[in-house]
Design a protein around this motif. Structure first.
Motif, short mmCIF file in Angstrom:
data_model
loop_
_atom_site.label_atom_id
_atom_site.label_comp_id
_atom_site.label_asym_id
_atom_site.label_seq_id
_atom_site.Cartn_x
_atom_site.Cartn_y
_atom_site.Cartn_z
N SER A 63 0.80 -1.22 0.00
CA SER A 63 0.00 0.00 0.00
C SER A 63 0.83 1.27 0.00
O SER A 63 0.33 2.34 -0.31
CB SER A 63 -0.95 -0.01 1.19
N THR A 64 2.12 1.19 0.33
CA THR A 64 2.94 2.40 0.37
C THR A 64 3.63 2.70 -0.95
O THR A 64 3.86 3.86 -1.26
CB THR A 64 4.01 2.32 1.48
N ASN A 65 3.97 1.68 -1.74
CA ASN A 65 4.71 1.96 -2.98
C ASN A 65 4.14 1.25 -4.21
O ASN A 65 4.67 1.43 -5.31
CB ASN A 65 6.19 1.60 -2.81
N GLY A 66 3.10 0.46 -4.07
CA GLY A 66 2.47 -0.19 -5.22
C GLY A 66 3.17 -1.45 -5.72
O GLY A 66 2.73 -2.05 -6.69
N ASN A 67 4.27 -1.87 -5.06
CA ASN A 67 4.93 -3.10 -5.48
C ASN A 67 3.98 -4.28 -5.32
O ASN A 67 3.11 -4.26 -4.45
CB ASN A 67 6.19 -3.36 -4.64
N THR A 68 4.15 -5.29 -6.15
CA THR A 68 3.31 -6.47 -6.08
C THR A 68 4.15 -7.73 -5.93
O THR A 68 5.34 -7.73 -6.25
CB THR A 68 2.43 -6.60 -7.34
N GLY A 69 3.53 -8.78 -5.44
CA GLY A 69 4.19 -10.07 -5.29
C GLY A 69 3.17 -11.18 -5.22
O GLY A 69 1.99 -10.95 -4.94
N GLY A 70 3.60 -12.39 -5.48
CA GLY A 70 2.73 -13.54 -5.42
C GLY A 70 2.45 -13.97 -3.99
O GLY A 70 3.10 -13.52 -3.04
N ILE A 71 1.49 -14.87 -3.83
CA ILE A 71 1.13 -15.39 -2.52
C ILE A 71 1.50 -16.86 -2.47
O ILE A 71 1.06 -17.64 -3.31
CB ILE A 71 -0.38 -15.24 -2.23
N ASP A 72 2.29 -17.24 -1.47
CA ASP A 72 2.65 -18.64 -1.28
C ASP A 72 1.64 -19.25 -0.31
O ASP A 72 1.80 -19.19 0.91
CB ASP A 72 4.07 -18.76 -0.73
N LEU A 73 0.57 -19.83 -0.87
CA LEU A 73 -0.51 -20.34 -0.03
C LEU A 73 -0.12 -21.60 0.74
O LEU A 73 -0.60 -21.82 1.84
CB LEU A 73 -1.75 -20.61 -0.89
N ASN A 74 0.77 -22.41 0.20
CA ASN A 74 1.24 -23.57 0.95
C ASN A 74 2.00 -23.13 2.20
O ASN A 74 1.83 -23.71 3.27
CB ASN A 74 2.11 -24.48 0.08
N ALA A 75 2.84 -22.11 2.07
CA ALA A 75 3.57 -21.59 3.23
C ALA A 75 2.59 -21.04 4.27
O ALA A 75 2.77 -21.24 5.48
CB ALA A 75 4.56 -20.52 2.80
N TYR A 76 1.55 -20.33 3.82
CA TYR A 76 0.53 -19.82 4.75
C TYR A 76 -0.12 -20.97 5.51
O TYR A 76 -0.27 -20.91 6.73
CB TYR A 76 -0.53 -19.02 3.99
N CYS A 77 -0.51 -22.03 4.79
CA CYS A 77 -1.17 -23.17 5.44
C CYS A 77 -0.25 -23.83 6.46
O CYS A 77 -0.69 -24.17 7.56
CB CYS A 77 -1.60 -24.19 4.38
N MET A 78 1.02 -24.00 6.10
CA MET A 78 1.96 -24.64 7.02
C MET A 78 2.15 -23.81 8.29
O MET A 78 2.18 -24.34 9.39
CB MET A 78 3.29 -24.90 6.33
N ARG A 79 2.29 -22.48 8.14
CA ARG A 79 2.47 -21.61 9.30
C ARG A 79 1.21 -21.54 10.16
O ARG A 79 1.28 -21.46 11.38
CB ARG A 79 2.86 -20.20 8.86
N THR A 80 0.06 -21.57 9.52
CA THR A 80 -1.20 -21.37 10.23
C THR A 80 -1.76 -22.65 10.84
O THR A 80 -2.28 -22.64 11.95
CB THR A 80 -2.24 -20.74 9.29
N TYR A 81 -1.65 -23.76 10.12
CA TYR A 81 -2.30 -25.00 10.53
C TYR A 81 -1.35 -26.16 10.80
O TYR A 81 -1.78 -27.25 11.14
CB TYR A 81 -3.34 -25.43 9.48
#
Length: 99
Positions: A63-81
């Motif tokens: 939100s500060t500079n408009g840069n974009t990046g992909g989302i690693d959903l497997n990493a999210y699942c491993m950290r969260t669940y």
């Protein structure tokens, strides 16, 4: 311009995530919060956005500079669940879950 569209996308994301059926979330280990996934991966100045309506159209935007990046959903699942958790999808933009 991109930051504005990301904020609008984020505003549309929250009600839909909250509307997910509880039994779907429990049966699959847990839902994926795209905003939280972006925060975990890049930091709190990042938000989830969409480039279209396909299941692979999610990305993160700063939100500060408009840069974009992909989302690693497997990493999210491993950290969260837990370490054995993986991301899955039933075919649609809003159908992501962790097993």
């Amino acid at each position: 311009m991109l930051a504005t569209s990301a904020i609008l996308a984020l505003a549309g994301l929250v009600p839909v995530l909250l509307a997910a059926p509880a039994d779907d979330v429990v049966a699959r280990g847990g839902g994926i919060n795209m905003v939280d996934a972006c925060h975990q991966q890049y930091g709190n100045t990042w938000a989830a956005a969409r480039s279209g309506s396909g299941k692979y159209d999610w990305y993160c935007v700063n939100s500060t500079n408009g840069n974009t990046g992909g989302i690693d959903l497997n990493a999210y699942c491993m950290r969260t669940y837990g370490g054995g958790s993986q991301a899955g999808n039933n075919g649609g933009l809003w159908d992501w879950y962790c097993t």
